[in-house]
Scaffold this active site. Structure first.
Site, PDB file in Angstrom:
ATOM      1  N   GLY A  12      39.787  -5.017  10.790  1.00 55.78           N
ATOM      2  CA  GLY A  12      38.502  -5.115  11.502  1.00 55.78           C
ATOM      3  C   GLY A  12      38.003  -6.557  11.516  1.00 55.78           C
ATOM      4  N   ASP A  13      36.938  -6.803  12.288  1.00 58.33           N
ATOM      5  CA  ASP A  13      36.304  -8.128  12.356  1.00 58.33           C
ATOM      6  C   ASP A  13      37.239  -9.217  12.885  1.00 58.33           C
ATOM      7  OD1 ASP A  13      34.105  -6.904  10.988  1.00 58.33           O
ATOM      8  OD2 ASP A  13      35.195  -7.192   9.114  1.00 58.33           O
ATOM      9  N   GLU A  14      38.136  -8.849  13.769  1.00 61.43           N
ATOM     10  CA  GLU A  14      39.124  -9.817  14.270  1.00 61.43           C
ATOM     11  C   GLU A  14      38.557 -10.703  15.379  1.00 61.43           C
ATOM     12  OE1 GLU A  14      39.625  -6.537  14.288  1.00 61.43           O
ATOM     13  OE2 GLU A  14      41.350  -6.067  13.027  1.00 61.43           O
ATOM     14  N   GLY A  15      37.365 -10.361  15.869  1.00 65.09           N
ATOM     15  CA  GLY A  15      36.814 -11.113  17.009  1.00 65.09           C
ATOM     16  C   GLY A  15      37.083 -10.375  18.311  1.00 65.09           C
ATOM     17  N   LYS A  16      37.141  -9.059  18.241  1.00 63.84           N
ATOM     18  CA  LYS A  16      37.422  -8.258  19.436  1.00 63.84           C
ATOM     19  C   LYS A  16      36.286  -8.364  20.456  1.00 63.84           C
ATOM     20  CE  LYS A  16      37.744  -4.484  16.902  1.00 63.84           C
ATOM     21  NZ  LYS A  16      37.729  -5.009  15.540  1.00 63.84           N
ATOM     22  N   ASN A  38      29.182   1.741  12.084  1.00 61.43           N
ATOM     23  CA  ASN A  38      29.852   0.940  11.050  1.00 61.43           C
ATOM     24  C   ASN A  38      30.461  -0.318  11.678  1.00 61.43           C
ATOM     25  OD1 ASN A  38      31.669   2.583  12.462  1.00 61.43           O
ATOM     26  ND2 ASN A  38      33.000   2.970  10.727  1.00 61.43           N
ATOM     27  N   ALA A  39      30.726  -0.262  12.982  1.00 61.94           N
ATOM     28  CA  ALA A  39      31.299  -1.413  13.681  1.00 61.94           C
ATOM     29  C   ALA A  39      30.225  -2.472  13.906  1.00 61.94           C
ATOM     30  CB  ALA A  39      31.858  -0.972  15.024  1.00 61.94           C
ATOM     31  N   GLY A  40      30.656  -3.718  13.961  1.00 63.24           N
ATOM     32  CA  GLY A  40      29.725  -4.800  14.285  1.00 63.24           C
ATOM     33  C   GLY A  40      30.448  -5.780  15.180  1.00 63.24           C
ATOM     34  N   HIS A  41      30.045  -5.847  16.441  1.00 60.45           N
ATOM     35  CA  HIS A  41      30.741  -6.729  17.374  1.00 60.45           C
ATOM     36  C   HIS A  41      29.793  -7.825  17.842  1.00 60.45           C
ATOM     37  CE1 HIS A  41      33.533  -3.100  18.246  1.00 60.45           C
ATOM     38  NE2 HIS A  41      33.930  -3.788  17.213  1.00 60.45           N
ATOM     39  N   ARG A 144      34.186  21.750  11.049  1.00 65.50           N
ATOM     40  CA  ARG A 144      33.577  22.535  12.131  1.00 65.50           C
ATOM     41  C   ARG A 144      32.131  22.932  11.861  1.00 65.50           C
ATOM     42  NH1 ARG A 144      38.865  25.596  11.631  1.00 65.50           N
ATOM     43  NH2 ARG A 144      38.465  24.679   9.589  1.00 65.50           N
ATOM     44  N   GLN A 223      36.687  -1.291  14.350  1.00 65.11           N
ATOM     45  CA  GLN A 223      37.428  -1.503  13.103  1.00 65.11           C
ATOM     46  C   GLN A 223      38.820  -2.063  13.434  1.00 65.11           C
ATOM     47  OE1 GLN A 223      35.905   1.969  13.291  1.00 65.11           O
ATOM     48  NE2 GLN A 223      34.110   0.787  12.730  1.00 65.11           N
ATOM     49  N   ASP A 338      40.650 -22.478  15.284  1.00 64.61           N
ATOM     50  CA  ASP A 338      39.919 -23.712  14.932  1.00 64.61           C
ATOM     51  C   ASP A 338      39.587 -23.766  13.438  1.00 64.61           C
ATOM     52  OD1 ASP A 338      38.344 -21.465  15.969  1.00 64.61           O
ATOM     53  OD2 ASP A 338      36.593 -22.635  15.357  1.00 64.61           O
TER      54      ASP A 338
HETATM   55  P1  IMP Z   1      33.048   3.439   6.588  1.00 63.80           P
HETATM   56  O1  IMP Z   1      33.674   3.297   7.933  1.00 63.80           O
HETATM   57  O2  IMP Z   1      31.606   3.017   6.552  1.00 63.80           O
HETATM   58  O3  IMP Z   1      33.265   4.805   5.996  1.00 63.80           O
HETATM   59  O4  IMP Z   1      33.785   2.410   5.588  1.00 63.80           O
HETATM   60  C1  IMP Z   1      35.133   2.577   5.183  1.00 63.80           C
HETATM   61  C2  IMP Z   1      35.832   1.219   5.053  1.00 63.80           C
HETATM   62  O5  IMP Z   1      35.986   0.647   6.344  1.00 63.80           O
HETATM   63  C3  IMP Z   1      35.070   0.201   4.222  1.00 63.80           C
HETATM   64  O6  IMP Z   1      36.007  -0.617   3.532  1.00 63.80           O
HETATM   65  C4  IMP Z   1      34.328  -0.624   5.258  1.00 63.80           C
HETATM   66  O7  IMP Z   1      34.026  -1.929   4.791  1.00 63.80           O
HETATM   67  C5  IMP Z   1      35.387  -0.661   6.357  1.00 63.80           C
HETATM   68  N1  IMP Z   1      34.803  -0.846   7.689  1.00 63.80           N
HETATM   69  C6  IMP Z   1      34.160   0.069   8.437  1.00 63.80           C
HETATM   70  N2  IMP Z   1      33.796  -0.449   9.618  1.00 63.80           N
HETATM   71  C7  IMP Z   1      34.234  -1.720   9.631  1.00 63.80           C
HETATM   72  C8  IMP Z   1      34.203  -2.765  10.619  1.00 63.80           C
HETATM   73  O8  IMP Z   1      33.707  -2.616  11.750  1.00 63.80           O
HETATM   74  N3  IMP Z   1      34.781  -3.939  10.245  1.00 63.80           N
HETATM   75  C9  IMP Z   1      35.384  -4.111   9.039  1.00 63.80           C
HETATM   76  N4  IMP Z   1      35.444  -3.173   8.100  1.00 63.80           N
HETATM   77  C10 IMP Z   1      34.885  -1.975   8.396  1.00 63.80           C
END
Ligand code: IMP
Length: 433
Positions: A12-16, A38-41, A144, A223, A338
């Site tokens: 995750g966090d590759e710069g997508k 959970n994602a952060g873009h 379910r 992710q 860079d």
């Molecule tokens: P969860 O998705 O919140 O259940 O977290 C499970 C694992 O995935 C943890 O190690 C988080 O830090 C990681 N994780 C979840 N979403 C991301 C993301 O968008 N980037 C990087 N790591 C993530």
């Protein structure tokens, strides 16, 4: 190409986000197929920085229609905050531009409370989740018991929500966590469902028709490959399919849509990971600080969602080869080249050693990485700041050699390398590597 897929090739966090933003300018639809907030873009456009968690990053382009697929888990509160943030920034958000699959699952405050309670109970063996309720929401889906976006339209939704919170309160008491107050949660949901109702649609059907009409669909992974529930470093993974085949199930597309799809893997020029779990090429000390940054720049290695400092290390070519195989990558985008400027030597892990045995593939997938020693290739570094460079010929020979080594090690051509966070800070790699 009708279907283009962007996948994180690491943890995750590759710069997508910025790559998606770039490709979205040539797309009709942008779609998320897995995960939740959970994602952060991060998308940087001029002086504006957008941090998106649920909506596809490509929504910033006015030409796109944004789809949230059935493979997602959606917290309505986070979604509404994000919609408002974009509206304030001048991005049009209405049901003509945004559709939410009726079959995507809801994340409720009960899921978030359970996530935190379960992590606390794991103690030092915790997974390092984001605390957003992702695992418990997917658990309810598989058991379910889940509530879906389409359920928001049902007459008895509030009763079902109440019974869901009551059940969760029983589970929370098992973890000695405080019970949730039900009435305020119901009130908030009542307001949210009114706003979200017009957005709930059949995403699968619309995308199927769009592809049949030759429209261009960009599927945005969240992710990364190594966090995939099946193919990641289990149990230190997220709870969804983060890999390319998840596009089909997570958007409701058939395999015909996958034929000739472009599958773009995004990999950082070094390795990072948030949360717990094995990391063979991890660095500490001064080298780690140089790769991570101090947190003073938006692009430093601190989580977009949680603000946690990311673990950092040299690029792991064994894991990149694995990502190529699991996803069927057709090309790679190498980000943050860079950041490697100024190192005397740069390392790439090309194999693992376990005792006297050298492995070129991870043992038993990537769950057993705790016992491996990385075997490195050492390459000369470069001094020049790459931020202003736009052409392959202008890159220092050492940087070009690094890119060629990534292509050679992964078996997938590097097509682009990014040299900064801005849209135009991209170098086209000729001849596919
Ligand atoms: P969860 O998705 O919140 O259940 O977290 C499970 C694992 O995935 C943890 O190690 C988080 O830090 C990681 N994780 C979840 N979403 C991301 C993301 O968008 N980037 C990087 N790591 C993530």
């Amino acid at each position: 190409m009708a279907l283009q897929i962007i996948i994180g090739a690491q943890w995750g966090d590759e710069g997508k986000g910025r790559m998606v933003d770039w490709l979205a300018s040539q797309s009709d639809y942008v779609a998320r197929f897995n995960g939740g907030d959970n994602a952060g873009h991060t998308v940087t456009i001029g002086s504006k920085i957008y941090k998106l968690h649920l909506l596809p990053s490509g929504i910033i382009h006015p030409n796109t229609i944004a789809m949230l697929g059935n493979g997602m888990v959606i917290n309505p509160a986070s979604l509404l905050v994000e919609m408002e943030m974009l509206q304030t920034a001048g991005v049009t958000i209405d049901p003509q531009r945004v559709r939410i699959s009726h079959a995507a699952h809801l994340i409720t405050p009960a899921h978030q409370a359970m996530d935190k309670a379960m992590e606390a109970a794991r103690g030092s063996g915790n997974l390092g989740t984001t605390g957003r309720g992702i695992g418990p929401a997917y658990t309810d889906k598989a058991a379910r018991n889940g509530l879906r976006m389409g359920d928001l339209l049902a007459i008895d939704f509030m009763d079902r929500l109440q019974s869901h919170i009551e059940k969760a309160n029983q589970s929370l008491s098992f973890y000695s966590a405080p019970a949730l107050e039900i009435k305020p949660i119901l009130e908030v949901f009542e307001a949210q469902r009114k706003i979200l109702t017009p957005y709930i649609q059949d995403v699968s059907s619309e995308l199927h028709q769009a592809l049949a009409q030759g429209k261009r669909v960009l599927a945005e992974g969240a992710q990364g490959t190594l966090l995939d529930i099946d193919h990641g470093s289990y149990p230190f993974v997220t709870s969804s399919t983060t890999t390319a085949p998840g596009v089909m199930t997570g958007l409701g597309l058939g395999l015909d849509a996958a034929q000739n799809a472009r599958v773009i893997g995004v990999a950082k020029s070094f390795q990072t990971r948030v949360g717990s779990g094995p990391f063979p090429t991890e660095l500490s000390g001064e080298l780690a600080v140089r790769l991570r940054g101090t947190g003073s720049n938006p692009w430093d290695e601190f989580g977009t969602t949680t603000g946690r400092a990311r673990r950092v290390g040299w690029l792991d070519g064994v894991l990149l080869r694995y990502a190529a195989r699991i996803n069927g990558l057709t090309e790679l985008v190498l980000t943050k080249l860079d950041i490697l400027s100024g190192f005397d030597q740069i390392r790439i892990c090309t194999a693992y050693r376990v005792g006297n045995t050298t492995l070129t593939e991870p043992p038993f997938g990537v769950s057993d990485l705790g016992c491996v020693e990385p075997v490195y290739s050492e390459l000369p570094g470069w001094r020049a700041d790459l931020g202003s460079l736009r052409h392959w010929e202008d890159l220092p020979e050492q940087a070009r050699s690094y890119i060629r080594t990534v292509t050679g090690t992964s078996g997938v051509p590097v097509r682009y390398a990014s040299v900064g966070p801005e849209r135009e800070q991209i170098v086209d790699v000729p001849g596919l590597g």
